[in-house]
Design an enzyme around this catalytic site. Structure first.
Site, PDB file in Angstrom:
ATOM      1  NE  ARG A 193      48.557  34.530  38.278  1.00 48.55           N
ATOM      2  CZ  ARG A 193      47.597  35.211  38.896  1.00 48.55           C
ATOM      3  NH1 ARG A 193      46.662  35.824  38.189  1.00 48.55           N
ATOM      4  NH2 ARG A 193      47.564  35.291  40.209  1.00 48.55           N
ATOM      5  NE  ARG A 242      42.264  42.075  36.550  1.00 50.52           N
ATOM      6  CZ  ARG A 242      43.033  41.396  37.389  1.00 50.52           C
ATOM      7  NH1 ARG A 242      44.293  41.140  37.063  1.00 50.52           N
ATOM      8  NH2 ARG A 242      42.567  40.966  38.548  1.00 50.52           N
TER       9      ARG A 242
END
Length: 239
Positions: free
Chosen positions: A25, A88
């Site tokens: 990702r 995050r």
């Protein structure tokens, strides 16, 4: 000077790093959104990249799964590479009908049964907090982009496959009703703990990938490539 877990040199990382759990990702974000990209680390397959977004330097790197993994990578980035902000960007399982598939959640606190913070620094509370400053920047970015955010506490779990128990058969309902947890993931409690110890900034954006109250679920490919609203919010904030 590389660290035991990151093969980059000083100056290879921007001051702000986006951290998905999956290194693929991270590669997708770098390939799709960043300009002038270069890979700066790949130790153990944990890919990290630095480039620019709208002319501003930014890095993206995988964190792996769980608190021990993000604990190592975020600590080394903060401590040895001059990184000031880590956001995050991950997936989460919803605990409530308020957070539906593909909704974006901004964490205002991370609740956990983990002993990470106590073991690492003697911090014995069951919650850690993100940076107010970073959260404000993420709110401003979401507003500018017209992407709605759901805000609240999240549960950072130490165990993915939790065995049923007669004592706590619906533990997640307790976390939802008593702690206000919107969803569950496995990393942010440790990330926020590291930021607190080192005087840095951390935040967490999550996309709902599955649900405890609905049968819907996303595929691995969707989780890797389709959480673009969350990515755009994180990239668009002015750090």
């Amino acid at each position: 000077m590389s660290t035991p877990h990151i093969g980059a040199e000083p100056g290879d990382f921007a001051k702000t790093v986006l951290m998905p759990g999956d290194p693929l990702r991270a590669k997708f974000i770098a390939d799709t959104f960043l300009q002038d990209v270069r890979q700066v680390t790949g130790v153990r397959g944990m890919l990290g990249f630095t480039g620019t977004y709208e002319g501003r330097p930014i890095s993206v790197m995988g964190s792996g799964m769980g608190m021990p993994s993000i604990g190592i990578y975020s600590y080394e980035l903060f401590k040895f590479y001059g990184v000031e902000n880590i956001i995050r960007i991950g997936s989460a399982g919803s605990y409530t009908e308020k957070a539906k598939l593909f909704d974006v959640v901004l964490a205002t606190g991370a609740v956990s049964e983990s002993s990470y913070a106590k073991t690492q620094s003697g911090y014995d509370k069951d919650f850690t907090l993100p940076s107010d400053e970073l959260n404000e920047k993420l709110r401003a970015s979401a507003k500018k982009l017209g992407i709605p955010l759901i805000e609240g506490n999240i549960h950072s779990a130490d165990v993915f496959y939790r065995q049923p128990s007669e004592e706590v058969p619906t533990y997640w309902e307790m976390l939802r009703d008593e702690q206000g947890c919107l969803c569950v993931e496995m990393e942010s409690f440790a990330l926020f703990a590291n930021a607190r110890v080192l005087g840095k900034n951390a935040a967490c954006l999550l996309t709902i990938s599955d649900s405890f109250v609905s049968p819907e679920i996303t595929t691995a490919e969707q989780r890797q490539k389709s959480f673009t609203d969350m990515m755009k919010i994180a990239l668009g904030a002015e750090y």
